[in-house]
Design an enzyme around this catalytic site. Structure first.
Site, mmCIF file in Angstrom:
data_model
loop_
_atom_site.group_PDB
_atom_site.id
_atom_site.type_symbol
_atom_site.label_atom_id
_atom_site.label_comp_id
_atom_site.label_asym_id
_atom_site.label_seq_id
_atom_site.Cartn_x
_atom_site.Cartn_y
_atom_site.Cartn_z
ATOM 1 N N TYR A 292 65.557 46.055 54.081
ATOM 2 C CA TYR A 292 64.607 46.626 53.123
ATOM 3 C C TYR A 292 65.241 46.681 51.748
ATOM 4 O O TYR A 292 66.315 47.266 51.579
ATOM 5 C CB TYR A 292 64.222 48.028 53.591
ATOM 6 C CG TYR A 292 63.057 48.635 52.865
ATOM 7 C CD1 TYR A 292 61.797 48.052 52.936
ATOM 8 C CD2 TYR A 292 63.204 49.799 52.130
ATOM 9 C CE1 TYR A 292 60.712 48.620 52.285
ATOM 10 C CE2 TYR A 292 62.132 50.374 51.478
ATOM 11 C CZ TYR A 292 60.895 49.781 51.562
ATOM 12 O OH TYR A 292 59.826 50.340 50.922
ATOM 13 N N LYS B 273 53.850 48.296 47.198
ATOM 14 C CA LYS B 273 54.259 47.085 47.912
ATOM 15 C C LYS B 273 53.072 46.358 48.551
ATOM 16 O O LYS B 273 52.957 45.142 48.460
ATOM 17 C CB LYS B 273 55.326 47.420 48.961
ATOM 18 C CG LYS B 273 56.660 47.828 48.357
ATOM 19 C CD LYS B 273 57.741 47.894 49.384
ATOM 20 C CE LYS B 273 59.033 48.479 48.849
ATOM 21 N NZ LYS B 273 59.530 47.910 47.614
ATOM 22 N N SER C 74 57.446 52.853 46.965
ATOM 23 C CA SER C 74 56.982 51.815 47.885
ATOM 24 C C SER C 74 55.464 51.739 48.056
ATOM 25 O O SER C 74 54.975 50.909 48.818
ATOM 26 C CB SER C 74 57.641 51.962 49.269
ATOM 27 O OG SER C 74 59.036 51.814 49.149
#
Length: 204
Positions: free
Chosen positions: A174, A66, A63
């Site tokens: 998510y 991102k 992540s």
């Protein structure tokens, strides 16, 4: 006597590893404009094994791209090349093929329907499109297993062509939203995402 920053950070790392239910090992660094001003490593690299966690331990960092992908998307928005309200299918037509999961039949096969509306660029930015990760959803994992869709850690395009757990805009989940945004950036720039990052973010 007040702790120094280094002592305080070391204490936090030590607590993170040695308290009940803590992590096996942790590495932390804090940096300023010119250099790191803190570096620490505590614990083991792997549960049940002896090698210690070190500052140069190689590990997966999930992540962390991102925010960078989001920046690349917002550059496109600033340039007027895409809009947040645009249907994502304008840029990545494959996303229109993805349907909403309504459950499973007696044979374990997915029951599907079309989404009530298109997924927008904003849905992808906000994690409201309906996508999940198999790591966080039994239904997503069951769907992937039934349809032989590879895990997201395979880093293959097929891995994000999965399923919606709810209609776009209905709620926050998510999932593989930012991966789809990366495809939009590649489509707009005509280059791989890493090249776009280097040219438009990291080098500047």
């Amino acid at each position: 006597m007040a702790l120094t920053l280094e002592q305080a950070a070391d204490t936090v790392l030590d607590y993170s590893v040695h308290r009940a239910g803590g992590v096996p090992g942790v590495v932390a660094m804090a940096t300023g404009r010119k250099a790191n001003f803190y570096e620490g490593a505590v614990g083991k690299r792997e549960l049940g094994k002896d090698p210690p966690m070190t500052l140069d331990t190689v590990m997966a960092l999930f992540s962390t791209t991102k925010a960078i992908t989001g920046m690349a998307v917002m550059q496109l928005v600033e340039e007027g090349r895409i809009g947040l309200a645009d249907a994502a299918r304008q840029y990545v037509p494959e996303i229109a093929e993805i349907q909403v999961l309504e459950g499973f039949d007696d044979r374990g096969q997915p029951k599907m329907r079309a989404p009530k509306r298109d997924i927008t660029v904003a849905d992808l930015m906000l994690h409201t499109a309906g996508f999940s990760y198999e790591l966080f959803s039994d239904d997503d994992l069951k769907y992937r297993t039934a349809k032989a869709i590879p895990t997201v850690v395979s880093c293959r395009f097929a891995s994000i062509r999965s399923v919606l757990l709810h209609d776009p805009g209905e709620r926050w989940t998510y999932g593989v939203n930012i991966e789809w945004l990366g495809r939009i950036v590649e489509q707009q720039r005509g280059k791989r995402l890493g090249e776009v990052f280097k040219e438009r973010i990291f080098d500047p």
